[in-house]
Write a protein that holds these residues in place. Structure first.
Motif, PDB file in Angstrom:
ATOM      1  N   LEU A 118       0.812  -1.217   0.000  1.00  0.00           N
ATOM      2  CA  LEU A 118       0.000   0.000   0.000  1.00  0.00           C
ATOM      3  C   LEU A 118       0.847   1.270   0.000  1.00  0.00           C
ATOM      4  O   LEU A 118       0.371   2.325  -0.427  1.00  0.00           O
ATOM      5  CB  LEU A 118      -0.962   0.008   1.187  1.00  0.00           C
ATOM      6  N   THR A 119       2.089   1.182   0.464  1.00  0.00           N
ATOM      7  CA  THR A 119       2.950   2.374   0.461  1.00  0.00           C
ATOM      8  C   THR A 119       3.232   2.849  -0.960  1.00  0.00           C
ATOM      9  O   THR A 119       3.005   4.028  -1.262  1.00  0.00           O
ATOM     10  CB  THR A 119       4.245   2.113   1.253  1.00  0.00           C
ATOM     11  N   PRO A 120       3.710   2.000  -1.876  1.00  0.00           N
ATOM     12  CA  PRO A 120       3.909   2.505  -3.244  1.00  0.00           C
ATOM     13  C   PRO A 120       2.595   2.837  -3.955  1.00  0.00           C
ATOM     14  O   PRO A 120       2.560   3.731  -4.801  1.00  0.00           O
ATOM     15  CB  PRO A 120       4.666   1.372  -3.949  1.00  0.00           C
ATOM     16  N   VAL A 121       1.524   2.157  -3.601  1.00  0.00           N
ATOM     17  CA  VAL A 121       0.217   2.486  -4.183  1.00  0.00           C
ATOM     18  C   VAL A 121      -0.197   3.891  -3.743  1.00  0.00           C
ATOM     19  O   VAL A 121      -0.663   4.702  -4.559  1.00  0.00           O
ATOM     20  CB  VAL A 121      -0.844   1.437  -3.789  1.00  0.00           C
ATOM     21  N   ALA A 122      -0.024   4.193  -2.460  1.00  0.00           N
ATOM     22  CA  ALA A 122      -0.335   5.536  -1.955  1.00  0.00           C
ATOM     23  C   ALA A 122       0.538   6.584  -2.635  1.00  0.00           C
ATOM     24  O   ALA A 122       0.057   7.662  -3.014  1.00  0.00           O
ATOM     25  CB  ALA A 122      -0.152   5.602  -0.443  1.00  0.00           C
ATOM     26  N   ALA A 149       7.017  11.586  -4.788  1.00  0.00           N
ATOM     27  CA  ALA A 149       6.055  10.478  -4.760  1.00  0.00           C
ATOM     28  C   ALA A 149       6.468   9.371  -5.721  1.00  0.00           C
ATOM     29  O   ALA A 149       6.351   8.178  -5.395  1.00  0.00           O
ATOM     30  CB  ALA A 149       4.659  10.993  -5.083  1.00  0.00           C
ATOM     31  N   LEU A 150       6.957   9.736  -6.894  1.00  0.00           N
ATOM     32  CA  LEU A 150       7.381   8.715  -7.853  1.00  0.00           C
ATOM     33  C   LEU A 150       8.616   7.956  -7.373  1.00  0.00           C
ATOM     34  O   LEU A 150       8.737   6.750  -7.616  1.00  0.00           O
ATOM     35  CB  LEU A 150       7.629   9.345  -9.226  1.00  0.00           C
ATOM     36  N   ILE A 151       9.519   8.647  -6.696  1.00  0.00           N
ATOM     37  CA  ILE A 151      10.696   7.969  -6.122  1.00  0.00           C
ATOM     38  C   ILE A 151      10.242   6.908  -5.129  1.00  0.00           C
ATOM     39  O   ILE A 151      10.713   5.771  -5.135  1.00  0.00           O
ATOM     40  CB  ILE A 151      11.657   8.973  -5.463  1.00  0.00           C
ATOM     41  N   VAL A 152       9.287   7.275  -4.278  1.00  0.00           N
ATOM     42  CA  VAL A 152       8.765   6.302  -3.300  1.00  0.00           C
ATOM     43  C   VAL A 152       8.049   5.160  -4.008  1.00  0.00           C
ATOM     44  O   VAL A 152       8.262   3.987  -3.689  1.00  0.00           O
ATOM     45  CB  VAL A 152       7.827   6.989  -2.281  1.00  0.00           C
ATOM     46  N   ALA A 153       7.207   5.488  -4.994  1.00  0.00           N
ATOM     47  CA  ALA A 153       6.450   4.449  -5.694  1.00  0.00           C
ATOM     48  C   ALA A 153       7.385   3.456  -6.372  1.00  0.00           C
ATOM     49  O   ALA A 153       7.240   2.234  -6.205  1.00  0.00           O
ATOM     50  CB  ALA A 153       5.515   5.088  -6.720  1.00  0.00           C
ATOM     51  N   VAL A 154       8.363   3.958  -7.098  1.00  0.00           N
ATOM     52  CA  VAL A 154       9.302   3.071  -7.821  1.00  0.00           C
ATOM     53  C   VAL A 154      10.202   2.348  -6.829  1.00  0.00           C
ATOM     54  O   VAL A 154      10.436   1.135  -6.962  1.00  0.00           O
ATOM     55  CB  VAL A 154      10.117   3.883  -8.835  1.00  0.00           C
TER      56      VAL A 154
END
Length: 117
Positions: A71-75, A109-114
């Protein structure tokens, strides 16, 4: 790499908490801080604020508590889409100086998602 991701997550979460808090609970102050707030229905501003607050929690809690950590990368991806929508809104209104902050938070946010996928 893990430490760097946690730092990015913390910075992004702090920014989204600040922004979300103003939009959701300090509408008057948000109106003074951001000119666009006056031109958008209050319910939409509050909704965006609540979404940012929930997203900020999603950046930190699932991964840190190891409860459905995906859920972290989804968020993070959802927040990137939300901020992209805000950037497009500012472009449409020719509020170009507002876009810099949007770009920074999209990148975070993209750094966290990837990084967390």
């Amino acid at each position: 790499m893990n430490i760097a991701l946690w730092i990015v997550q913390g910075i992004a979460a702090a920014g989204f908490v600040y922004s979300g808090w103003l939009k959701a609970f300090r509408y008057g102050q948000a109106k003074k801080s951001w000119g666009w707030v006056s031109d958008v229905p209050k319910a939409l501003v509050v909704f965006i604020g609540v979404a940012e607050l929930l997203g900020a929690g999603g950046l930190i809690l699932p991964y840190s508590l190891n409860i459905v950590p995906v859920l972290t990368p989804v968020a993070a991806a959802a927040l990137a889409v939300t901020v992209l929508g805000g950037a497009l809104f500012h472009i449409k209104r020719k509020e170009y100086r507002e876009i810099g902050v949007n770009i920074i938070f999209i990148v975070l946010a993209l750094i966290v998602a990837v990084g967390r996928f």
